[in-house]
Design a protein around this motif. Sequence first.
Motif, PDB file in Angstrom:
ATOM      1  N   UNK A 194     -16.231   2.507  12.657  1.00 46.44           N
ATOM      2  CA  UNK A 194     -17.044   2.344  13.858  1.00 46.44           C
ATOM      3  C   UNK A 194     -17.335   3.687  14.514  1.00 46.44           C
ATOM      4  N   UNK A 195     -18.497   3.761  15.187  1.00 42.68           N
ATOM      5  CA  UNK A 195     -18.856   4.957  15.939  1.00 42.68           C
ATOM      6  C   UNK A 195     -19.423   6.050  15.066  1.00 42.68           C
ATOM      7  N   UNK A 196     -19.228   7.309  15.534  1.00 45.40           N
ATOM      8  CA  UNK A 196     -19.759   8.476  14.825  1.00 45.40           C
ATOM      9  C   UNK A 196     -18.665   9.464  14.422  1.00 45.40           C
ATOM     10  N   UNK A 197     -17.425   9.069  14.562  1.00 47.09           N
ATOM     11  CA  UNK A 197     -16.328   9.973  14.218  1.00 47.09           C
ATOM     12  C   UNK A 197     -16.037   9.902  12.724  1.00 47.09           C
ATOM     13  N   UNK A 198     -17.003  10.368  11.955  1.00 47.22           N
ATOM     14  CA  UNK A 198     -16.887  10.333  10.501  1.00 47.22           C
ATOM     15  C   UNK A 198     -17.822  11.398   9.931  1.00 47.22           C
ATOM     16  N   UNK A 199     -17.802  11.586   8.673  1.00 50.65           N
ATOM     17  CA  UNK A 199     -18.750  12.488   8.020  1.00 50.65           C
ATOM     18  C   UNK A 199     -19.408  11.798   6.844  1.00 50.65           C
ATOM     19  N   UNK A 200     -19.717  10.510   7.048  1.00 48.72           N
ATOM     20  CA  UNK A 200     -20.124   9.679   5.915  1.00 48.72           C
ATOM     21  C   UNK A 200     -21.557   9.148   5.998  1.00 48.72           C
ATOM     22  N   UNK A 201     -22.125   8.975   7.184  1.00 46.07           N
ATOM     23  CA  UNK A 201     -23.495   8.499   7.342  1.00 46.07           C
ATOM     24  C   UNK A 201     -24.279   9.529   8.154  1.00 46.07           C
ATOM     25  N   UNK A 202     -25.470   9.862   7.653  1.00 45.19           N
ATOM     26  CA  UNK A 202     -26.336  10.808   8.377  1.00 45.19           C
ATOM     27  C   UNK A 202     -27.768  10.265   8.415  1.00 45.19           C
ATOM     28  N   UNK A 203     -28.490  10.595   9.474  1.00 39.23           N
ATOM     29  CA  UNK A 203     -29.900  10.203   9.568  1.00 39.23           C
ATOM     30  C   UNK A 203     -30.768  11.452   9.656  1.00 39.23           C
TER      31      UNK A 203
END
Length: 606
Positions: A194-203
């Motif tokens: 959940x959220x944006x604390x990852x490095x896995x999805x980018x737009x």
Amino acid sequence: MKLMHPIANTHVQTGDEWAYEVKYDGFRCVLHWQTDRVRLVSRNDVDLTAKFPEVVDFCINNQESIKKLLPLQIDGELVILNNAFQANFMAIQKRGRLNKQETINQAAIDRPASFLAFDLLQQQGSSLTKKSYKERKKQLKKLFKLGEFEESLTRLNLFCFIPSYEDSDYLWKQVFDYKGEGIIVKRVNSLYNAGKQHGDWYKIKNWRRLSGILTFFDTKNDYFTVNIYDNDQLIEIGKCKHGVNSSELQTVKKLFTTKGEKSGVGYKLPPAICAEINTLDLIKGEVREPSINRILVNTAAEECTIDKFAVDMAMMPADVEPSKTNKIFWPKKNVTKGDMLVYLREISPYMLPFLKDRILTVIRCPDGVTEQSFYQKHLPDYAPSFITKIPTGDEYFFICDELKSLMWFANHGAIEYHTPFQTVENPNPTEIVFDLDPPDRERFSLATSAAKLLKQILDELNLVSFVKTSGNKGLQVHIPIPKDSLSYDETGVITQAIALTIEKEYPTMYTTERLKKNRNERLYLDYVQHGKDKTIVTAYSPRKTPNATVAAPLFWEEVNDELSPDLFTIKNVVERVQTYGCPFTGYFEQGEKQVLESLYKLLEME
């Protein structure tokens, strides 16, 4: 529940660990699908269920086929699709503001929304968020296969699957050509966090880039006002502040505050400072999500015109440099070459499928429709290498199968586009077409009455048909057919039989007489034109008429006494398609599943 969100980025990650999806402009939401109960919940936990009854009804009506997988939670986007790579932002926003159920129900009929599924979060009540993206996508694909849901991304399908791609360059080209919002890059082994604390999805957004003039700086909110010239008049197109690097931005701010004239909460300068602006679209006269990309130190304010703005917003392919865009091509309507280029660029997602794999003949009018024109069916020596060519003796035929080819021909004055009824690799027709040709535009009503008669016959034969204006004075009725299902000899027998039937029933109104002098002011039922290597104007082609009309696909209910070929022009057809959808959506798919038993019986009788 809290959703996983992509992080904004300016470049596309590449490599085997990444997969790529189209980014659509709509309402992010989760579809909660239980037996006899469906809910649509937005990213902000707003219940959207009542606003999109067509999606809910689809799920309820199709739950039996996937009942063993319920309950489900599917992450996706609620959109109103223009085409497979572009959603209609304004249309979905308008739907979201509706509150009266009667109005909502009518909107669901007039322009249905679609739920585009891109992730599977729960199946049979069990969470899949700890599974990899690749595995979740695989399970989602299986769900669509089990339910026998149509996967194609068109406005006709209310429940669609967003595929993933391995080739980022291919997908980015599609998104650019179709003017999509952008792409999403996803790590294939990533979990759903959940959220944006990852490095896995980018737009990565597909920005339009335009030239504008910075005329006012608001010291209260740090926004610059952006203007362009409409003739000698400055007009505002929006306000922006982000994007440009800090040192450059500080220099511009200082210039306004030290050299500008104080005005209210800010400072204004005469039109001189130009900037390249990133934006997603133009909504009600203002650019959407604008940001300053860079300051254009070598651009004069006078160059930032409304004509250039239109070309910039159209996103021309890099291989084609538009020229002489101010030249008047249709004097009666004051329509310029630039207007035509913008039209063809915007309509290309809907027009190019009808040009694909077909030898093209164009009518070129380098100086406009009132000046010299000529047919061209052989590729000129100076044509670029990216245009597909087909050898024929010492010369080449050509095919217009991608955006840059279409725009190259348009930039060289090609106004009309005509194609045969067969593709280049197949001698048999892929469609049957009737050309309904009244004696003049004043008797266009003959074409509408003939089209309605023809549709009755085709309906009785269980054939799905499509209709368009010729763009001149008549109508054309198309029946797509499966590959290699009929030869030209056979379609000739069919078109002649149907045309003669209409002529026999209404001999004072319609004729199959080829000689114009013998038609006696009757509409000509042209069935002879449907032959091998003969051509017909393609859907959405402009026409060499005084009013800048277009060969416009129609909905059958529009074929009535109010119909006129002058209603559809370069100036309004793009907006029409985006408002109502393309009437020829699903044309080729319908052709593949067209049932021809009635035509085979007709052939046996002749």
